[in-house]
Motif scaffolding. Sequence first.
Motif, PDB file in Angstrom:
ATOM      1  N   THR A   1       0.815  -1.220   0.000  1.00 50.83           N
ATOM      2  CA  THR A   1       0.000   0.000   0.000  1.00 50.83           C
ATOM      3  C   THR A   1       0.844   1.263   0.000  1.00 50.83           C
ATOM      4  OG1 THR A   1      -0.131  -0.119   2.421  1.00 50.83           O
ATOM      5  CG2 THR A   1      -1.918  -1.132   1.162  1.00 50.83           C
ATOM      6  N   ASN A   2       2.126   1.139   0.325  1.00 52.28           N
ATOM      7  CA  ASN A   2       3.006   2.300   0.310  1.00 52.28           C
ATOM      8  C   ASN A   2       3.714   2.468  -1.027  1.00 52.28           C
ATOM      9  OD1 ASN A   2       2.526   2.994   3.052  1.00 52.28           O
ATOM     10  ND2 ASN A   2       3.886   1.323   3.678  1.00 52.28           N
ATOM     11  N   GLY A   3       3.391   1.600  -1.987  1.00 55.22           N
ATOM     12  CA  GLY A   3       3.998   1.719  -3.303  1.00 55.22           C
ATOM     13  C   GLY A   3       5.361   1.091  -3.418  1.00 55.22           C
ATOM     14  N   ALA A   4       5.787   0.298  -2.448  1.00 52.25           N
ATOM     15  CA  ALA A   4       7.091  -0.348  -2.533  1.00 52.25           C
ATOM     16  C   ALA A   4       7.099  -1.349  -3.678  1.00 52.25           C
ATOM     17  CB  ALA A   4       7.409  -1.054  -1.216  1.00 52.25           C
ATOM     18  N   ALA A   5       8.266  -1.495  -4.299  1.00 54.12           N
ATOM     19  CA  ALA A   5       8.375  -2.360  -5.466  1.00 54.12           C
ATOM     20  C   ALA A   5       8.576  -3.805  -5.041  1.00 54.12           C
ATOM     21  CB  ALA A   5       9.541  -1.894  -6.338  1.00 54.12           C
ATOM     22  N   PHE A   6       7.615  -4.626  -5.338  1.00 56.05           N
ATOM     23  CA  PHE A   6       7.686  -6.031  -4.973  1.00 56.05           C
ATOM     24  C   PHE A   6       7.691  -6.937  -6.193  1.00 56.05           C
ATOM     25  CE2 PHE A   6       6.762  -4.463  -0.851  1.00 56.05           C
ATOM     26  CZ  PHE A   6       7.217  -5.434   0.035  1.00 56.05           C
ATOM     27  N   CYS A   7       8.081  -6.426  -7.344  1.00 55.91           N
ATOM     28  CA  CYS A   7       7.983  -7.206  -8.580  1.00 55.91           C
ATOM     29  C   CYS A   7       9.253  -7.960  -8.916  1.00 55.91           C
ATOM     30  CB  CYS A   7       7.614  -6.298  -9.740  1.00 55.91           C
ATOM     31  SG  CYS A   7       6.002  -5.497  -9.571  1.00 55.91           S
ATOM     32  N   GLY A   8      10.425  -7.395  -8.600  1.00 55.11           N
ATOM     33  CA  GLY A   8      11.676  -8.062  -8.893  1.00 55.11           C
ATOM     34  C   GLY A   8      12.354  -7.553 -10.148  1.00 55.11           C
ATOM     35  N   THR A   9      13.576  -8.012 -10.366  1.00 55.85           N
ATOM     36  CA  THR A   9      14.406  -7.507 -11.460  1.00 55.85           C
ATOM     37  C   THR A   9      15.211  -8.626 -12.105  1.00 55.85           C
ATOM     38  OG1 THR A   9      16.402  -7.100 -10.132  1.00 55.85           O
ATOM     39  CG2 THR A   9      14.737  -5.347 -10.176  1.00 55.85           C
ATOM     40  N   VAL A  10      15.761  -8.294 -13.280  1.00 56.22           N
ATOM     41  CA  VAL A  10      16.849  -9.043 -13.900  1.00 56.22           C
ATOM     42  C   VAL A  10      18.069  -8.133 -13.887  1.00 56.22           C
ATOM     43  CG1 VAL A  10      17.719 -10.106 -16.026  1.00 56.22           C
ATOM     44  CG2 VAL A  10      15.301 -10.362 -15.383  1.00 56.22           C
ATOM     45  N   PHE A  11      19.189  -8.645 -13.370  1.00 58.98           N
ATOM     46  CA  PHE A  11      20.387  -7.812 -13.265  1.00 58.98           C
ATOM     47  C   PHE A  11      21.560  -8.465 -13.977  1.00 58.98           C
ATOM     48  CE2 PHE A  11      20.524 -10.610  -9.562  1.00 58.98           C
ATOM     49  CZ  PHE A  11      21.840 -11.047  -9.554  1.00 58.98           C
ATOM     50  N   GLU A  12      22.565  -7.629 -14.279  1.00 57.93           N
ATOM     51  CA  GLU A  12      23.785  -8.078 -14.932  1.00 57.93           C
ATOM     52  C   GLU A  12      24.986  -7.568 -14.147  1.00 57.93           C
ATOM     53  OE1 GLU A  12      25.645  -7.893 -19.441  1.00 57.93           O
ATOM     54  OE2 GLU A  12      24.808  -6.079 -18.543  1.00 57.93           O
ATOM     55  N   LEU A  13      25.996  -8.416 -13.995  1.00 61.48           N
ATOM     56  CA  LEU A  13      27.269  -8.036 -13.399  1.00 61.48           C
ATOM     57  C   LEU A  13      28.333  -8.126 -14.478  1.00 61.48           C
ATOM     58  CD1 LEU A  13      26.903 -10.018 -10.082  1.00 61.48           C
ATOM     59  CD2 LEU A  13      27.242  -7.538 -10.199  1.00 61.48           C
ATOM     60  N   THR A  14      29.002  -6.996 -14.733  1.00 60.78           N
ATOM     61  CA  THR A  14      29.992  -6.917 -15.800  1.00 60.78           C
ATOM     62  C   THR A  14      31.384  -6.786 -15.197  1.00 60.78           C
ATOM     63  OG1 THR A  14      28.378  -5.778 -17.181  1.00 60.78           O
ATOM     64  CG2 THR A  14      30.689  -5.650 -17.866  1.00 60.78           C
ATOM     65  N   PRO A  15      32.346  -7.658 -15.586  1.00 65.17           N
ATOM     66  CA  PRO A  15      33.696  -7.568 -15.029  1.00 65.17           C
ATOM     67  C   PRO A  15      34.455  -6.374 -15.581  1.00 65.17           C
ATOM     68  CG  PRO A  15      33.588  -9.287 -16.702  1.00 65.17           C
ATOM     69  CD  PRO A  15      32.185  -8.798 -16.512  1.00 65.17           C
ATOM     70  N   ASN A  16      35.210  -5.720 -14.704  1.00 66.31           N
ATOM     71  CA  ASN A  16      36.036  -4.584 -15.091  1.00 66.31           C
ATOM     72  C   ASN A  16      37.508  -4.990 -15.131  1.00 66.31           C
ATOM     73  OD1 ASN A  16      33.717  -2.883 -15.010  1.00 66.31           O
ATOM     74  ND2 ASN A  16      33.958  -2.701 -12.795  1.00 66.31           N
ATOM     75  N   ALA A  17      38.306  -4.171 -15.798  1.00 68.10           N
ATOM     76  CA  ALA A  17      39.733  -4.464 -15.933  1.00 68.10           C
ATOM     77  C   ALA A  17      40.447  -4.500 -14.591  1.00 68.10           C
ATOM     78  CB  ALA A  17      40.388  -3.432 -16.860  1.00 68.10           C
ATOM     79  N   ASN A  18      39.947  -3.754 -13.597  1.00 71.15           N
ATOM     80  CA  ASN A  18      40.601  -3.705 -12.280  1.00 71.15           C
ATOM     81  C   ASN A  18      40.181  -4.847 -11.356  1.00 71.15           C
ATOM     82  OD1 ASN A  18      37.989  -2.999 -11.620  1.00 71.15           O
ATOM     83  ND2 ASN A  18      38.492  -0.944 -10.851  1.00 71.15           N
ATOM     84  N   GLY A  19      39.365  -5.780 -11.872  1.00 71.59           N
ATOM     85  CA  GLY A  19      38.941  -6.910 -11.060  1.00 71.59           C
ATOM     86  C   GLY A  19      37.607  -6.719 -10.365  1.00 71.59           C
TER      87      GLY A  19
END
Length: 458
Positions: free
Chosen positions: A255-273
Amino acid sequence: MNYGKCLTAMSKSLAVAAVTIGLVAGSLCAGQETVLHTFTGVERNSGSAPGSLTFNASGDLFGTFSAGGVGEFADGGVFEMTPKAGGGFTYQPIHQFSQATGDGANPGSAFVLDANGNLYGVTPNGGNGCGIVFELSLTNSGKWKETILHKFDSSGKDGCNPSGRLIFDQAGDLFGGTFNGGRGISNLFCNNGCGTTYKLHLANGKWTETVLHRFTGKGTDGQSPTGGLAFDKAGNLWGTTFIGGVGKSSTCGDTNGAAFCGTVFELTPNANGNWTESTLYSFVDASTGWNSFSGLILDKAGDLVGTTENGGSALQGTVFKITPKDKGKVEESLIHEFVGEADGAFPNSGLTSDAAGNLYGVVSNGGGHAFTCTEDSGGGCGIVYKLTPQAGGTWKETILYTFLGGADGAEPGDDRLALDANGDVFGSAGSGGDFNVNQTGCPGNLPGGCGVVFKVKP
């Protein structure tokens, strides 16, 4: 015991009127199920509530049971099932967890194996209180030895309650997620952090954990990663969160508008590890599905597929596909929408893909048979299903087996199913199996039975 003839199985397992059996039997006969092992619970020094299964290169099956075992402080264990020459499998427990000794507790996720056949998994509880990552290796004496690779901090600083199967990268590092912890931004629903993704690196005989991302549940960020992670062809790591993101529809928000739907996320490796996390997709309503509890796998076409526990046209859950596009964009599409009744309802388990690109999964509810199981969504003790890609981009669902809730088991809830070279499907059901077992010795609400390991021949 074989349950290919559904009417016979029903008459043995269920005390219902013959006329009622006649009405539903035709819809229940699909594949042929064989029970490979029946769990008998704490009161018989056995386990209960088996979890996901994994084959090794020799055709042995490995799995977990989340509760019970041998001893007063038994908190689940690991078992091995070895093929017998004349058919069938021999069951043997190979490790007993007890959080009273500092070990983990209540395992359930599938194992990942290294090139030497060692098993790697997680327990959501035990250790310092927030779960562990462990390895089981076979010794020269034929016994299995446990090595605890990491105990999550009792404060939840580096994560708490690891969930889902682990995954190796090409360098031999292990990756996973925790449902809670991280001590990021806290809110009403995650008072010690909203979950993490982490890496374990082996150097000089010691595994070291690094937190890759602390979820906040704020803005576009997700909250509570669940299920398994998956690498795409470019080496990026993908996963889902159960809640969070920007979806705030009335169907998946409070009722407070909090997001309860969920996500798809990506983790991308960087040159510094280090790794950079990006929210690439937010579930928003019934048209997208919401609450993905299963994580993701990479399919034959290079797309990522998973399930949502809710949503779809009948609000009974979905199977979805995420297709990467140019410039870091993605497209989501639904490849199946569960409708309850004879179909499943509210899937919270992951998917398995075969070499032909077919997808396999289980749903713990639905099936249209409510005599001993939940009456939600038309009732039912769960199903095993297969999704086959069709010309034009559509998918066809085939129900491989409908559980009756008796000796054949009930409420299958695997992190993922296991497939053998013959195309047979192996999994576990967390309830049912033995009506002579006192249900107080088993988790769940069904009358009798602590679960089974099964095989379904399509």
